[in-house]
Design a protein around this motif. Structure first.
Motif, PDB file in Angstrom:
ATOM      1  N   ARG A 105       0.798  -1.231  -0.015  1.00  0.00           N
ATOM      2  CA  ARG A 105      -0.032   0.126  -0.096  1.00  0.00           C
ATOM      3  C   ARG A 105       1.061   1.121   0.101  1.00  0.00           C
ATOM      4  O   ARG A 105       1.921   1.105   0.589  1.00  0.00           O
ATOM      5  N   LEU A 106       0.370   2.164  -0.544  1.00  0.00           N
ATOM      6  CA  LEU A 106       1.029   3.598  -0.360  1.00  0.00           C
ATOM      7  C   LEU A 106       0.486   4.210   0.939  1.00  0.00           C
ATOM      8  O   LEU A 106      -0.795   4.410   1.036  1.00  0.00           O
ATOM      9  N   VAL A 107       1.390   4.952   1.595  1.00  0.00           N
ATOM     10  CA  VAL A 107       0.703   5.594   2.671  1.00  0.00           C
ATOM     11  C   VAL A 107       1.375   7.409   2.725  1.00  0.00           C
ATOM     12  O   VAL A 107       2.236   7.237   2.158  1.00  0.00           O
ATOM     13  N   PHE A 108       0.362   8.197   2.783  1.00  0.00           N
ATOM     14  CA  PHE A 108       0.837   9.482   2.925  1.00  0.00           C
ATOM     15  C   PHE A 108       0.349  10.106   4.066  1.00  0.00           C
ATOM     16  O   PHE A 108      -0.729  10.236   4.420  1.00  0.00           O
ATOM     17  N   ALA A 109       1.334  10.483   5.058  1.00  0.00           N
ATOM     18  CA  ALA A 109       1.073  10.966   6.253  1.00  0.00           C
ATOM     19  C   ALA A 109       0.927  12.553   6.132  1.00  0.00           C
ATOM     20  O   ALA A 109       1.962  13.432   5.969  1.00  0.00           O
TER      21      ALA A 109
END
Length: 114
Positions: free
Chosen positions: A5-9
């Protein structure tokens, strides 16, 4: 099996802005309709592979209530009128429609451990 998965905080990096999130499913159903409040540990998670949506569904209406929930009412003023008008559906150079299916998540130590 590995689930990527791609995660953007996004946390509070864009404060005071609070962008709007529509989690659009490949079926055209809007699963999440929320304002992303800027605060620590807030993030978005998305699939790490390309997704597509048909022309018919990309041009279907985004139906929102004033309180932010999704139903079969008339779109709220200033809200996207079709899925294609959201930030999550767009036309690719080859003419097909891209879909970014993303959800809010809490990006904290528990998330990092999984």
């Amino acid at each position: 099996e590995h689930a990527y998965r791609l995660v953007f905080a996004y946390e509070d990096r864009f404060a005071p802005d609070a962008p709007h999130l529509h989690t659009v499913m490949p079926s055209g159903i809007v699963e999440t309709n929320a304002t992303l409040r800027p605060q620590k540990e807030e993030g978005l998670i998305a699939f790490a592979y390309p997704q597509s949506i048909s022309d018919e569904l990309a041009d279907s209406p985004v139906l929102n209530r004033a309180d932010g929930s999704v139903d079969d009412s008339v779109p709220v003023d200033n809200s996207p009128r079709t899925l294609r008008e959201t930030a999550f559906v767009w036309q690719r150079e080859d003419g097909t429609n891209a879909l970014l299916q993303t959800w809010p998540t809490t990006f904290n130590d528990n998330f990092r451990k999984t």
